[in-house]
Design an enzyme around this catalytic site. Structure first.
Site, mmCIF file in Angstrom:
data_model
loop_
_atom_site.group_PDB
_atom_site.id
_atom_site.type_symbol
_atom_site.label_atom_id
_atom_site.label_comp_id
_atom_site.label_asym_id
_atom_site.label_seq_id
_atom_site.Cartn_x
_atom_site.Cartn_y
_atom_site.Cartn_z
ATOM 1 N N HIS A 20 25.134 -76.482 -95.766
ATOM 2 C CA HIS A 20 24.435 -75.915 -94.584
ATOM 3 C C HIS A 20 22.981 -76.367 -94.645
ATOM 4 O O HIS A 20 22.207 -75.878 -95.460
ATOM 5 C CB HIS A 20 24.505 -74.388 -94.592
ATOM 6 C CG HIS A 20 23.856 -73.754 -93.397
ATOM 7 N ND1 HIS A 20 24.465 -72.756 -92.669
ATOM 8 C CD2 HIS A 20 22.662 -73.966 -92.790
ATOM 9 C CE1 HIS A 20 23.671 -72.388 -91.684
ATOM 10 N NE2 HIS A 20 22.555 -73.103 -91.741
ATOM 11 N N HIS A 22 19.441 -77.870 -92.272
ATOM 12 C CA HIS A 22 18.732 -78.235 -91.035
ATOM 13 C C HIS A 22 17.831 -79.427 -91.330
ATOM 14 O O HIS A 22 16.934 -79.337 -92.168
ATOM 15 C CB HIS A 22 17.876 -77.069 -90.532
ATOM 16 C CG HIS A 22 18.685 -75.866 -90.177
ATOM 17 N ND1 HIS A 22 19.163 -75.637 -88.902
ATOM 18 C CD2 HIS A 22 19.126 -74.832 -90.927
ATOM 19 C CE1 HIS A 22 19.861 -74.509 -88.886
ATOM 20 N NE2 HIS A 22 19.851 -73.995 -90.104
ATOM 21 N N LEU A 23 18.075 -80.512 -90.616
ATOM 22 C CA LEU A 23 17.242 -81.711 -90.812
ATOM 23 C C LEU A 23 16.288 -81.952 -89.651
ATOM 24 O O LEU A 23 15.391 -82.796 -89.761
ATOM 25 C CB LEU A 23 18.126 -82.950 -90.995
ATOM 26 C CG LEU A 23 18.837 -83.112 -92.340
ATOM 27 C CD1 LEU A 23 19.713 -84.355 -92.314
ATOM 28 C CD2 LEU A 23 17.845 -83.179 -93.505
ATOM 29 N N ARG A 24 16.516 -81.247 -88.511
ATOM 30 C CA ARG A 24 15.678 -81.462 -87.304
ATOM 31 C C ARG A 24 15.768 -82.913 -86.840
ATOM 32 O O ARG A 24 16.743 -83.600 -87.063
ATOM 33 C CB ARG A 24 14.207 -81.058 -87.556
ATOM 34 C CG ARG A 24 13.998 -79.745 -88.295
ATOM 35 C CD ARG A 24 14.553 -78.547 -87.589
ATOM 36 N NE ARG A 24 14.100 -77.315 -88.232
ATOM 37 C CZ ARG A 24 14.746 -76.168 -88.158
ATOM 38 N NH1 ARG A 24 15.882 -76.062 -87.476
ATOM 39 N NH2 ARG A 24 14.272 -75.103 -88.757
ATOM 40 N N ASN A 48 21.493 -77.346 -84.280
ATOM 41 C CA ASN A 48 20.628 -76.560 -83.368
ATOM 42 C C ASN A 48 19.317 -77.285 -83.067
ATOM 43 O O ASN A 48 18.230 -76.760 -83.280
ATOM 44 C CB ASN A 48 20.380 -75.145 -83.917
ATOM 45 C CG ASN A 48 19.658 -75.118 -85.247
ATOM 46 O OD1 ASN A 48 19.744 -76.067 -86.026
ATOM 47 N ND2 ASN A 48 18.947 -74.039 -85.529
ATOM 48 N N LYS A 106 29.971 -75.468 -85.109
ATOM 49 C CA LYS A 106 29.089 -74.360 -85.476
ATOM 50 C C LYS A 106 29.042 -73.322 -84.362
ATOM 51 O O LYS A 106 28.761 -73.651 -83.208
ATOM 52 C CB LYS A 106 27.677 -74.908 -85.724
ATOM 53 C CG LYS A 106 26.629 -73.837 -85.965
ATOM 54 C CD LYS A 106 26.814 -73.138 -87.307
ATOM 55 C CE LYS A 106 25.902 -71.935 -87.435
ATOM 56 N NZ LYS A 106 25.028 -71.992 -88.587
ATOM 57 N N HIS A 143 27.523 -68.426 -87.738
ATOM 58 C CA HIS A 143 26.338 -67.606 -87.961
ATOM 59 C C HIS A 143 26.766 -66.172 -87.670
ATOM 60 O O HIS A 143 26.917 -65.785 -86.517
ATOM 61 C CB HIS A 143 25.175 -68.032 -87.052
ATOM 62 C CG HIS A 143 23.928 -67.248 -87.335
ATOM 63 N ND1 HIS A 143 22.810 -67.812 -87.914
ATOM 64 C CD2 HIS A 143 23.638 -65.932 -87.169
ATOM 65 C CE1 HIS A 143 21.881 -66.872 -88.066
ATOM 66 N NE2 HIS A 143 22.366 -65.729 -87.620
ATOM 67 N N HIS A 181 25.632 -68.557 -94.870
ATOM 68 C CA HIS A 181 24.505 -67.800 -95.423
ATOM 69 C C HIS A 181 24.762 -66.294 -95.474
ATOM 70 O O HIS A 181 24.048 -65.518 -94.865
ATOM 71 C CB HIS A 181 23.186 -68.107 -94.689
ATOM 72 C CG HIS A 181 23.284 -68.210 -93.188
ATOM 73 N ND1 HIS A 181 23.874 -67.246 -92.412
ATOM 74 C CD2 HIS A 181 22.832 -69.160 -92.342
ATOM 75 C CE1 HIS A 181 23.798 -67.607 -91.144
ATOM 76 N NE2 HIS A 181 23.181 -68.761 -91.071
ATOM 77 N N LEU A 226 16.762 -65.929 -91.047
ATOM 78 C CA LEU A 226 17.885 -65.192 -90.477
ATOM 79 C C LEU A 226 19.188 -65.746 -91.040
ATOM 80 O O LEU A 226 19.337 -66.967 -91.085
ATOM 81 C CB LEU A 226 17.876 -65.306 -88.946
ATOM 82 C CG LEU A 226 16.743 -64.522 -88.285
ATOM 83 C CD1 LEU A 226 16.623 -64.878 -86.813
ATOM 84 C CD2 LEU A 226 16.938 -63.014 -88.451
ATOM 85 N N ASP A 254 20.764 -73.707 -96.265
ATOM 86 C CA ASP A 254 20.100 -73.308 -95.016
ATOM 87 C C ASP A 254 18.620 -73.664 -95.069
ATOM 88 O O ASP A 254 17.792 -72.978 -94.484
ATOM 89 C CB ASP A 254 20.295 -71.809 -94.736
ATOM 90 C CG ASP A 254 20.011 -71.461 -93.275
ATOM 91 O OD1 ASP A 254 19.887 -72.383 -92.444
ATOM 92 O OD2 ASP A 254 19.892 -70.256 -92.976
ATOM 93 N N HIS A 258 10.099 -75.346 -90.838
ATOM 94 C CA HIS A 258 9.206 -75.103 -89.700
ATOM 95 C C HIS A 258 7.804 -75.383 -90.215
ATOM 96 O O HIS A 258 7.503 -75.093 -91.379
ATOM 97 C CB HIS A 258 9.265 -73.641 -89.240
ATOM 98 C CG HIS A 258 10.574 -73.240 -88.639
ATOM 99 N ND1 HIS A 258 10.909 -73.493 -87.328
ATOM 100 C CD2 HIS A 258 11.631 -72.601 -89.170
ATOM 101 C CE1 HIS A 258 12.122 -73.029 -87.077
ATOM 102 N NE2 HIS A 258 12.586 -72.479 -88.180
ATOM 103 N N ALA A 270 11.881 -68.203 -87.883
ATOM 104 C CA ALA A 270 12.729 -67.847 -89.030
ATOM 105 C C ALA A 270 13.150 -69.123 -89.741
ATOM 106 O O ALA A 270 13.600 -70.069 -89.102
ATOM 107 C CB ALA A 270 13.960 -67.102 -88.542
HETATM 108 O O1 DOR Z 1 16.279 -68.686 -90.740
HETATM 109 C C1 DOR Z 1 16.940 -69.430 -90.048
HETATM 110 N N1 DOR Z 1 16.443 -70.592 -89.595
HETATM 111 N N2 DOR Z 1 18.172 -69.065 -89.718
HETATM 112 C C2 DOR Z 1 18.917 -69.756 -88.840
HETATM 113 O O2 DOR Z 1 20.022 -69.368 -88.579
HETATM 114 C C3 DOR Z 1 18.354 -70.941 -88.163
HETATM 115 C C4 DOR Z 1 17.297 -71.551 -88.966
HETATM 116 C C5 DOR Z 1 16.472 -72.565 -88.203
HETATM 117 O O3 DOR Z 1 17.057 -73.400 -87.501
HETATM 118 O O4 DOR Z 1 15.263 -72.539 -88.328
HETATM 119 ZN ZN ZN Z 2 20.953 -72.360 -90.679
#
Ligand code: DOR
Ligand code: ZN
Length: 352
Positions: A20, A22-24, A48, A106, A143, A181, A226, A254, A258, A270
């Site tokens: 899990h 996130h690479l953006r 996302n 997802k 999620h 998560h 989150l 996860d 940011h 988050a």
């Molecule tokens: O804390 C989180 N950040 N929870 C998520 O489910 C999404 C993630 C994000 O994309 O920043």
């Molecule tokens: Zn996530």
């Protein structure tokens, strides 16, 4: 495959995977991808983005951008996911799975978290997709939080299990589900008591922090994510699950970057960014629990098995010594991103 020497200061593991991540995109992708690829062989990539990765064509384009951002000399396989919407076409999903492009779908309940506005409101509308996925054996990454304003944020995962997940699994028992998560004893118990088609990922940070770390003695935005970290008894339940060797529990960091500018706001984002030091953090957690020998199952074997992937043929070495220092942030073209601070010294480093 775990090899330890007499004094247990070296651990050889199959190269880990992150189920899990996130690479953006763009400058952020460029900066964070090496942090994961340095240690991990594969990762399940969250969809996302803005706009989200909904179709097979979008996933193919995103995979190309990820591979293009990989520094020379590094190897890494992104395992793509499709973002489930009420308009998702079951045939597009099935074709993406059959071609090997998409590993999973997802599910974000609409409004649950970052960029989840296009997620699912009415679960009846995604029934045909879920049925198709059950038929072809494609996993659903979930999620697991309800979004109702009147449900306390600390209860949203437990309520989701009863109100959403159990009914979905009852109607579609052949659907393979990963609760992502997990943060509660309730989720750990649910996974443990279910013997088919259900697994869970656990993040590095939820093994280390509880809600006091976020809120006691001053608010710590870099620990806010989150699902939000819960009370200590839940953290302990997560550690017990992770170190148990139970194949249904595996790592999904996860890691969710940011910029500091977006974290340190009156209404901050988050997400915890832990890609950089995750393996050192996990080795410390497993060592403290006296379970270093179970680390490989958690980071390198259980997830691959659930996803039907062969374990990595490569290995990495973790070496114990004087505390390792990691940067407190990484620089990105969008601004600095703070690295997760476990709050204790890290003695295990990944040998290059
Ligand atoms: O804390 C989180 N950040 N929870 C998520 O489910 C999404 C993630 C994000 O994309 O920043
Ligand atoms: Zn996530």
């Amino acid at each position: 495959m775990v090899q330890t020497n007499a004094t247990t200061d070296r651990l050889t593991l199959r190269r880990p995977d992150d189920f899990h991540l996130h690479l953006r995109d763009g400058a952020m992708l460029q900066a964070v991808l090496p942090e994961t690829a340095r240690h991990f062989g594969r990762a399940i990539i969250m969809p996302n983005l803005v706009p989200p990765v909904v179709t097979a064509a979008q996933a193919a384009a995103y995979r190309d951008r990820i591979l293009a951002a990989l520094p020379e000399g590094m190897t890494f396989t992104p395992l793509m996911t499709l973002y489930l919407t009420e308009e998702t076409d079951p045939e597009d999903v099935a074709a993406a799975h059959a071609s090997g492009l998409a590993t999973a779908v997802k599910l974000y309940p609409a409004g649950a978290t970052t960029n989840s506005a296009s997620g699912v409101r009415d679960f009846a509308k995604v029934r045909p997709v879920l049925e198709k996925m059950a038929e072809i054996g494609m996993p659903l990454c979930v999620h697991g939080e309800v979004t109702d304003a009147d449900i306390d944020i600390f209860d949203r995962e437990a309520v989701f299990i009863d109100k959403v997940l159990k009914p979905i699994r009852k109607k579609t028992p052949d659907l393979r589900v990963v609760m992502e998560h997990v943060t509660t004893q309730d989720a750990v118990d649910y996974v443990r008591d279910t013997h088919k088609n259900l697994a869970a990922t656990i993040t590095t940070h939820h093994l280390i922090i509880n809600r006091n770390h976020i809120l006691a003695g001053g608010i710590r935005p870099h620990y806010y994510c989150l699902p939000v970290a819960k009370r200590e008894m839940h953290r302990v339940a997560l550690v017990q699950a992770a170190i148990s060797g139970d194949p249904r529990f595996f790592l999904g960091t996860d890691s969710a970057p940011h910029t500091d500018a977006n974290k340190l706001l009156p209404c901050g984002c988050a997400g915890v960014f832990s890609a950089t030091n995750t393996l050192s953090c996990l080795a410390e957690v497993f060592e403290t629990a006296g379970k270093l020998r179970e680390l490989e199952a958690f980071v390198s074997l259980n997830g691959a098995r659930f996803y039907g992937l062969p374990p990595s043929g490569e290995t990495i070495d973790l070496v114990r010594g004087a505390p390792v220092s990691y940067p407190d942030h990484i620089d990105t073209g969008d601004g600095p991103v703070t690295v997760f601070d476990p709050g204790f010294p890290l003695h295990w480093r990944v040998e290059a």
